[in-house]
Design an enzyme around this catalytic site. Structure first.
Site, PDB file in Angstrom:
ATOM      1  N   THR A  78      11.849   4.437   4.105  1.00 43.41           N
ATOM      2  CA  THR A  78      10.822   4.778   5.092  1.00 43.41           C
ATOM      3  C   THR A  78      10.225   3.511   5.687  1.00 43.41           C
ATOM      4  OG1 THR A  78       9.171   4.891   3.305  1.00 43.41           O
ATOM      5  CG2 THR A  78      10.183   6.975   3.995  1.00 43.41           C
ATOM      6  N   ALA A  79      10.911   2.389   5.510  1.00 45.37           N
ATOM      7  CA  ALA A  79      10.410   1.100   5.987  1.00 45.37           C
ATOM      8  C   ALA A  79      10.875   0.864   7.426  1.00 45.37           C
ATOM      9  CB  ALA A  79      10.876  -0.015   5.059  1.00 45.37           C
ATOM     10  N   ARG A  80      11.974   0.153   7.576  1.00 43.32           N
ATOM     11  CA  ARG A  80      12.607  -0.069   8.867  1.00 43.32           C
ATOM     12  C   ARG A  80      14.115   0.044   8.674  1.00 43.32           C
ATOM     13  NH1 ARG A  80       8.700   1.127  11.091  1.00 43.32           N
ATOM     14  NH2 ARG A  80       7.456  -0.025  12.623  1.00 43.32           N
ATOM     15  N   ASP A 108      14.230   8.033   6.880  1.00 42.58           N
ATOM     16  CA  ASP A 108      13.381   8.383   8.014  1.00 42.58           C
ATOM     17  C   ASP A 108      13.509   7.350   9.126  1.00 42.58           C
ATOM     18  OD1 ASP A 108      11.369   9.945   9.358  1.00 42.58           O
ATOM     19  OD2 ASP A 108       9.882   8.426   8.822  1.00 42.58           O
ATOM     20  N   HIS A 120      12.315   9.643  12.001  1.00 38.77           N
ATOM     21  CA  HIS A 120      11.191   8.697  12.030  1.00 38.77           C
ATOM     22  C   HIS A 120       9.866   9.411  12.318  1.00 38.77           C
ATOM     23  CE1 HIS A 120      10.111   4.210  12.790  1.00 38.77           C
ATOM     24  NE2 HIS A 120       9.185   4.833  12.086  1.00 38.77           N
ATOM     25  N   GLY A 159       0.804  -1.215   0.000  1.00 35.52           N
ATOM     26  CA  GLY A 159       0.000   0.000   0.000  1.00 35.52           C
ATOM     27  C   GLY A 159       0.837   1.265   0.000  1.00 35.52           C
ATOM     28  N   ILE A 160       1.891   1.287   0.827  1.00 35.76           N
ATOM     29  CA  ILE A 160       2.755   2.474   0.876  1.00 35.76           C
ATOM     30  C   ILE A 160       3.492   2.640  -0.444  1.00 35.76           C
ATOM     31  CG2 ILE A 160       4.769   3.516   1.991  1.00 35.76           C
ATOM     32  CD1 ILE A 160       3.893   2.087   4.576  1.00 35.76           C
ATOM     33  N   GLU A 220      17.753   2.891  16.070  1.00 36.45           N
ATOM     34  CA  GLU A 220      17.048   4.068  16.580  1.00 36.45           C
ATOM     35  C   GLU A 220      16.971   4.046  18.110  1.00 36.45           C
ATOM     36  OE1 GLU A 220      13.177   4.586  14.896  1.00 36.45           O
ATOM     37  OE2 GLU A 220      13.876   4.299  12.856  1.00 36.45           O
TER      38      GLU A 220
END
Length: 346
Positions: free
Chosen positions: A257-259, A283, A306, A178-179, A288
């Protein structure tokens, strides 16, 4: 397969099913208020992992469903929902509704063996995350990072490199869910062409004009922009490393922008420093909130902390999706949807 857990103590004395809110509902308060009329919402009081495990057999005994947020305070209390923690969860537990698109914090096989249904939030995040990816793409292609730094340092538009337009560039999406599809739509409006690599090819309608590429290697070798839009799991951890950066064009940029764990961060820094790729827009990060110092110092890295889904509208809907799924689970015995690994399991 173990039998389904007993429900003998899964309701309060007034007959209302118990739901453990490991993190507070901040925005979808009207949905919470409606459900509080028929469910007993219990707030997590545990202060550390050992205390949480003890409380699972005492304070939280009888809980039918758990709500948690992937960046909530509860993550610091419990740590990962790894096999030992899953084993300690209340025997009455049927559902875990995880507020986040990524759910690598939860060991899904352990939950499945316990007959615990798990859901994430796979759709509500699409637009906000795609907007963030687009911002990162433009920032990296147009060299907006160095431009901002020149302004803040008092060297207005001095010594800046020429940047690149997105029009005519080939975007390669790794993980066209979807993303990825929402991102592709935005990039096509900029005049970009789109190709993608999935484990399985999408239907023509979902492709929406994007070209399917059989191998990741071909996508990396031919794309001007590579965007990562896939979950983090054992198969995708470290997917992008030295070998993969070596396959990319020297003029290409990477968007993630995933992980963060999908990328080997140090090898990305090396690829930037060695000119193997032209830049990146990130991001998410491997450890993190720690960020590799080489990324922070690099003019080739355009970075965000993020914030992909950090909008009022998206966060409200993410909370509401989780609450509505808990309601459906308790009322019917099945969540409205589960994570893909549990498809057909319940």
């Amino acid at each position: 397969m173990p039998s389904a857990p007993s429900y003998t103590r899964s309701v309060t004395t007034d007959g209302r099913p118990k739901v453990l809110l490991m993190d507070p509902i901040q925005l979808a308060t009207s949905v919470e208020a409606d459900l509080a009329k028929k469910y007993d919402f219990i707030r997590m009081e545990s202060r550390n992992r050992d205390e949480f495990i003890k409380d699972c057999s005492e304070k939280y005994d009888g809980v039918r469903a758990i709500y948690r947020h992937f960046k909530g305070a509860s993550t610091k209390v419990t740590g990962l929902f790894d096999p030992p923690l899953v084993e300690a969860l209340p025997h009455s537990l049927n559902f875990i509704c995880h507020n986040g698109a990524g759910y690598d914090q939860i060991d899904i096989p352990s939950c499945t063996s316990r007959r615990i249904q798990v859901s994430n939030v796979p759709v509500a995040v699409d637009d906000a995350t795609a907007d963030t990816a687009l911002f990162l793409l433009l920032g990296a292609l147009r060299q907006f990072g160095p431009a901002q730094r020149s302004l803040y340092s008092g060297h207005f538009n001095t010594g800046l490199p020429l940047s690149n337009d997105p029009k005519g560039k080939l975007l390669g999406i790794v993980g066209m869910g979807g993303i990825g599809r929402a991102f592709a739509k935005r990039c096509r409006s900029l005049g970009m062409n789109v190709q993608y690599h999935n484990r399985n090819r999408l239907s023509e309608d979902l492709e929406d004009g994007a070209t399917y590429v059989d191998s990741l290697e071909e996508l990396l070798e031919t794309s001007d922009v590579v965007s990562l839009n896939l979950p983090l799991n054992a198969k995708t951890k470290g997917l992008m490393g030295k070998k993969e950066f070596g396959r990319m064009k020297k003029t290409a940029i990477l968007i993630n922008t995933a992980r963060g764990g999908v990328v080997n961060e140090q090898e990305l820094v090396d690829a930037l420093e060695n000119g193997e790729i032209a830049g990146c827009g990130l991001d998410v990060y491997e450890e993190e909130p720690k960020i590799n110092e080489g990324l922070v110092k690099s003019d080739k890295a355009f970075l965000l902390p993020h914030v992909g889904t950090l909008t009022v509208e998206t966060q409200t809907e993410m909370e509401a999706v989780c609450l509505r799924n808990i309601e459906q689970g308790i009322e019917t015995g099945k969540l409205g949807f589960t994570v893909p690994e549990q498809k057909g399991q319940f």
